[in-house]
Design a protein around this motif. Structure first.
Motif, mmCIF file in Angstrom:
data_model
loop_
_atom_site.group_PDB
_atom_site.id
_atom_site.type_symbol
_atom_site.label_atom_id
_atom_site.label_comp_id
_atom_site.label_asym_id
_atom_site.label_seq_id
_atom_site.Cartn_x
_atom_site.Cartn_y
_atom_site.Cartn_z
ATOM 1 N N VAL A 139 54.175 39.746 36.343
ATOM 2 C CA VAL A 139 54.508 38.708 35.359
ATOM 3 C C VAL A 139 53.241 38.313 34.612
ATOM 4 N N SER A 140 53.222 38.595 33.336
ATOM 5 C CA SER A 140 52.081 38.170 32.524
ATOM 6 C C SER A 140 52.543 38.056 31.083
ATOM 7 N N LYS A 141 52.517 36.838 30.578
ATOM 8 C CA LYS A 141 52.952 36.627 29.198
ATOM 9 C C LYS A 141 52.155 37.524 28.251
ATOM 10 N N THR A 142 50.850 37.561 28.439
ATOM 11 C CA THR A 142 49.996 38.326 27.526
ATOM 12 C C THR A 142 49.792 39.763 27.983
ATOM 13 N N PHE A 143 49.939 40.006 29.240
ATOM 14 C CA PHE A 143 49.630 41.284 29.892
ATOM 15 C C PHE A 143 48.170 41.685 29.654
ATOM 16 N N THR A 144 47.307 40.685 29.591
ATOM 17 C CA THR A 144 45.872 40.964 29.447
ATOM 18 C C THR A 144 45.078 40.225 30.519
ATOM 19 N N GLU A 168 43.132 38.925 36.414
ATOM 20 C CA GLU A 168 43.579 38.826 37.802
ATOM 21 C C GLU A 168 44.865 39.621 38.018
ATOM 22 N N THR A 169 45.810 39.413 37.101
ATOM 23 C CA THR A 169 47.125 40.031 37.266
ATOM 24 C C THR A 169 47.041 41.551 37.128
ATOM 25 N N LEU A 170 46.280 42.000 36.119
ATOM 26 C CA LEU A 170 46.191 43.449 35.918
ATOM 27 C C LEU A 170 45.430 44.114 37.062
ATOM 28 N N GLN A 190 49.686 20.025 38.609
ATOM 29 C CA GLN A 190 48.286 19.969 38.161
ATOM 30 C C GLN A 190 48.117 20.871 36.946
ATOM 31 N N GLN A 191 48.687 22.074 37.011
ATOM 32 C CA GLN A 191 48.568 22.939 35.839
ATOM 33 C C GLN A 191 49.336 22.327 34.662
ATOM 34 N N GLY A 192 50.598 21.946 34.948
ATOM 35 C CA GLY A 192 51.451 21.409 33.876
ATOM 36 C C GLY A 192 50.774 20.248 33.163
ATOM 37 N N GLY A 223 55.453 28.381 26.670
ATOM 38 C CA GLY A 223 54.107 28.275 27.229
ATOM 39 C C GLY A 223 54.125 28.707 28.690
ATOM 40 N N GLY A 224 53.041 29.323 29.169
ATOM 41 C CA GLY A 224 52.993 29.807 30.553
ATOM 42 C C GLY A 224 53.419 28.757 31.557
ATOM 43 N N ARG A 225 52.892 27.547 31.424
ATOM 44 C CA ARG A 225 53.184 26.505 32.422
ATOM 45 C C ARG A 225 54.567 25.890 32.275
ATOM 46 N N ASP A 264 48.505 23.860 23.810
ATOM 47 C CA ASP A 264 47.550 24.972 23.844
ATOM 48 C C ASP A 264 46.689 24.825 25.101
ATOM 49 N N GLN A 265 45.774 25.754 25.329
ATOM 50 C CA GLN A 265 44.931 25.714 26.545
ATOM 51 C C GLN A 265 43.628 26.450 26.307
ATOM 52 N N TRP A 266 42.954 26.075 25.209
ATOM 53 C CA TRP A 266 41.726 26.806 24.853
ATOM 54 C C TRP A 266 40.668 26.679 25.946
ATOM 55 N N GLY A 267 40.687 25.570 26.653
ATOM 56 C CA GLY A 267 39.691 25.356 27.703
ATOM 57 C C GLY A 267 39.788 26.382 28.809
ATOM 58 N N VAL A 268 40.979 26.903 29.053
ATOM 59 C CA VAL A 268 41.133 27.889 30.129
ATOM 60 C C VAL A 268 40.845 29.292 29.608
ATOM 61 N N GLU A 269 41.139 29.474 28.319
ATOM 62 C CA GLU A 269 40.892 30.806 27.728
ATOM 63 C C GLU A 269 39.416 31.165 27.853
ATOM 64 N N LEU A 270 38.527 30.178 27.725
ATOM 65 C CA LEU A 270 37.080 30.430 27.795
ATOM 66 C C LEU A 270 36.711 31.157 29.086
ATOM 67 N N GLY A 271 37.305 30.714 30.185
ATOM 68 C CA GLY A 271 36.997 31.302 31.489
ATOM 69 C C GLY A 271 37.253 32.799 31.489
ATOM 70 N N LYS A 272 38.312 33.211 30.782
ATOM 71 C CA LYS A 272 38.666 34.634 30.752
ATOM 72 C C LYS A 272 37.528 35.441 30.105
ATOM 73 N N GLN A 273 36.947 34.900 29.012
ATOM 74 C CA GLN A 273 35.846 35.628 28.332
ATOM 75 C C GLN A 273 34.591 35.636 29.191
ATOM 76 N N GLY A 278 51.216 37.626 39.478
ATOM 77 C CA GLY A 278 50.965 36.830 38.274
ATOM 78 C C GLY A 278 50.026 35.691 38.639
ATOM 79 N N ILE A 279 49.573 34.956 37.643
ATOM 80 C CA ILE A 279 48.687 33.817 37.939
ATOM 81 C C ILE A 279 48.981 32.682 36.961
ATOM 82 N N GLY A 280 48.546 31.478 37.314
ATOM 83 C CA GLY A 280 48.787 30.319 36.435
ATOM 84 C C GLY A 280 50.285 30.110 36.288
ATOM 85 N N GLY A 281 50.727 29.961 35.056
ATOM 86 C CA GLY A 281 52.148 29.721 34.816
ATOM 87 C C GLY A 281 53.024 30.892 35.250
ATOM 88 N N SER A 282 52.438 32.053 35.403
ATOM 89 C CA SER A 282 53.212 33.226 35.820
ATOM 90 C C SER A 282 53.285 33.337 37.341
HETATM 91 O O1 F6P Z 1 44.858 30.386 32.695
HETATM 92 C C1 F6P Z 1 45.271 30.334 31.356
HETATM 93 C C2 F6P Z 1 46.599 30.896 31.221
HETATM 94 O O2 F6P Z 1 46.736 31.249 29.890
HETATM 95 C C3 F6P Z 1 47.740 29.985 31.632
HETATM 96 O O3 F6P Z 1 48.121 29.111 30.659
HETATM 97 C C4 F6P Z 1 48.782 30.994 31.971
HETATM 98 O O4 F6P Z 1 49.803 30.399 32.685
HETATM 99 C C5 F6P Z 1 47.966 31.975 32.755
HETATM 100 O O5 F6P Z 1 46.746 32.036 32.048
HETATM 101 C C6 F6P Z 1 48.542 33.350 32.916
HETATM 102 O O6 F6P Z 1 48.632 34.042 31.695
HETATM 103 P P1 F6P Z 1 49.528 35.325 31.535
HETATM 104 O O7 F6P Z 1 50.934 34.974 31.862
HETATM 105 O O8 F6P Z 1 49.374 35.730 30.100
HETATM 106 O O9 F6P Z 1 49.000 36.380 32.466
#
Ligand code: F6P
Length: 547
Positions: A209-214, A217-219, A352-354, A270-272, A508-517, A157-161
């Motif tokens: 572990v992935s809240k969104t499963f999208t 990195e995790t996949l 730092q993430q929190g 929230g993930g974090r 929310d965390q729109w600033g981090v979502e951008l990186g994914k796109q 998993g990554i980030g909050g996961s």
């Molecule tokens: O990096 C952005 C983020 O959405 C975090 O808030 C979250 O903890 C992380 O990605 C992992 O997301 P997910 O659990 O959906 O894989």
């Protein structure tokens, strides 16, 4: 009826101007002088709660300033905002969600409603499923495909996961059982290769572990690890070795996880803030359900303290107000966090993430760009190591860096000699940061050596410490699942208080979502597909990657 969060630019509060004026008034008074001016200073600036002793007396703040900060919180309708979070109102407005990580550790029996439904019954089921799975794995009842018991766990998993579970597993290493729990997060292919070193697929469980499963990195890691696993294990053994934690049951099932092995979580976590949910599965495997429950209970107690304690005795509220004080009235840009425990060496990275993902925002709840400072920069490392790294800058640099010192009265292994030395450093540093060292003191010290007076005069200015550096001391009885639960919950609530007062949305965390796109677009090009228009620098960098 759904209530909305207060929505007002804090610089328009009456108390904002009063705080500005007060800062000017006391800016030349040192912390040491505050102690002289206020003989009973500790009476209001030490907070005792359960096994926590929190001393915020070593700050550039007097009683009047503290009272103004409390007024500021009242003007910001903080109490209402706290209640709104706990009762499940949709305070994560930009994602249209409640924020209920507190429900995961609630010590109360009353229903907690989100979208018209009590969330507690389904949480109980998810927790029971997790506890029962963990008990089977820990006891050896759960067997791998060749009939052997499980010895290793890899959390993918990554980030909050990742950050929460890995930080807590490390923090509670003293309490861990027979399982070796590891974490892979980075899409850097070398990372998972290193983590897999020495692992036997027959005796390893992978927790995706992935809240969104999208998350890319995790996949990617999950796919690569599954291929590695299937090189050695039969295809029908996935069910015994891969489990998942997610809100996205459809995508998780499509990945090939047996529905029996999916541990659900809710989108209002929230993930974090999710280590308390099934995202904490790896923690639960490492220390067992009993200790995991103690972790939740410690956090639950801190929640009750936060919800029910008057502002001036409320630890998360007071620490948040101090942070606002330095951030908005003293122009401090960062805060250091120094846990005097090697077990907590990853706490700064976790927070730092929190803190920064939550409050690194510049649009107010009114939809306008803010004209004041919001989220602080958080950094730190464990003491005493940090003393030999960046303390130089805190002591003698040009920046104001308020610091939280976190320590434990007792160590866990009973080594009195080391514990005494550790705590001597812990206390000596906050005292020295406040007191500093005058030129006279330096000269006196040097005169005691055999150095000649001209040399002494030359050297002395470099050895002067201005002092007056603010610190909070959080002294806790011992590092236990319960106390670490309470400590993390404390910082979670501090985040929310600051977000409320800065009039921003913390969840929310729109600033981090951008990186994914963005990464996906560039990936296409690295793989030789579409060429999108880029600036010359980016184009040149892409060219460098071509063989
Ligand atoms: O990096 C952005 C983020 O959405 C975090 O808030 C979250 O903890 C992380 O990605 C992992 O997301 P997910 O659990 O959906 O894989």
């Amino acid at each position: 009826m759904q209530k909305t969060l207060p929505n007002k630019n804090p610089t328009e509060y009456n108390t904002w101007e009063a705080l500005q004026k007060h800062q000017k008034k006391i800016s030349q008074i040192s912390i040491k002088e505050h102690f002289i001016n206020e003989p009973n200073r500790l009476e209001y600036s030490v907070l005792k709660w359960e096994d926590f002793y929190v001393d915020f007396s070593k700050n550039r703040l007097d009683k009047k300033g503290f009272e103004l900060l409390l007024e500021f919180a009242k003007e910001g309708k903080l109490k209402d905002a706290i209640d709104q979070q706990f009762i499940g109102e949709k305070i994560n407005v930009t994602e249209n969600r409640s924020v209920l990580h507190t429900a995961l550790r609630s010590l109360k029996k009353e229903p907690i409603i989100s979208d018209g439904k009590d969330v507690l019954p389904s949480l109980k089921l998810a927790k029971e499923k997790m506890y029962s799975f963990c008990e089977k794995v820990i006891s050896g009842k759960w067997k791998g495909y060749s009939g052997k018991r499980i010895s290793h766990v890899v959390n993918i998993g990554i980030g909050g996961s990742d950050l929460g579970p890995s930080m807590i597993v490390e923090a509670l290493a003293h309490y861990e059982n027979n399982l070796d729990v590891r974490f892979v997060s980075n899409v850097d292919g070398d990372h998972h290769q290193e983590i897999l070193k020495g692992l036997n697929p027959e005796t390893t469980i992978f927790v995706i572990v992935s809240k969104t499963f999208t998350t890319q990195e995790t996949l990617s890691n999950a796919n690569s690890i599954r291929s590695w696993f299937l090189k050695q294990a039969p295809k029908n053994s996935i069910g015994k070795h891969f489990v998942a934690v997610s809100t996205n049951i459809e995508k998780t099932t499509a990945f090939g996880i047996d529905p029996e092995n999916i541990f659900p979580m809710d989108d209002w976590v929230g993930g974090r803030f999710s280590l308390w949910s099934t995202v904490g599965l790896s923690i639960c495997l490492a220390v067992g359900p009993k200790k995991f429950q103690e972790l939740l209970n410690g956090a639950g107690k801190m929640d009750a303290h936060f919800q029910n304690t008057s502002l001036e005795k409320n630890i998360p509220v007071v620490l948040a107000l101090l942070s606002v004080w330095y951030n908005n009235f003293w122009d401090a840009e960062s805060e250091a966090l120094i846990p005097y425990s090697q077990y907590l060496k990853s706490l700064p990275a976790y927070l730092q993430q929190g803190i920064m993902e939550s409050n690194g925002k510049s649009i107010g709840r009114d939809g306008n760009k803010v004209d004041y400072q919001t989220g602080t920069i958080i950094w730190g490392a464990s003491g005493t190591n940090a003393q030999h790294a960046f303390f130089q800058l805190i002591h003698q640099g040009t920046k104001l860096i308020p610091a939280d010192f976190i320590g434990f009265k007792k160590d866990l292994k009973g080594n009195k000699d080391h514990q005494n030395k550790l705590m001597a450093n812990f206390i000596a540093q906050t005292e020295a940061l406040m007191n500093g060292k005058t030129k006279e003191q330096v000269m006196d010290e040097l005169e005691e050596s055999s150095m000649d007076i001209n040399q002494i005069k030359k050297i002395a200015p470099f050895k002067v410490f201005e002092g007056n550096k603010p610190t909070n001391t959080i002294l806790i009885e011992a590092l236990t699942p319960s106390s670490i639960g309470a400590l993390i919950a404390l910082y979670e609530h501090k985040i929310y208080v600051q977000g409320i007062l800065w009039n921003i949305y913390s969840y929310d965390q729109w600033g981090v979502e951008l990186g994914k796109q963005l990464a996906n677009v560039i990936l296409d090009e690295i793989q030789g597909n579409d060429i999108h228009p880029h600036d010359p620098s980016t184009k040149a960098l892409l060219n460098e990657l071509k063989d």
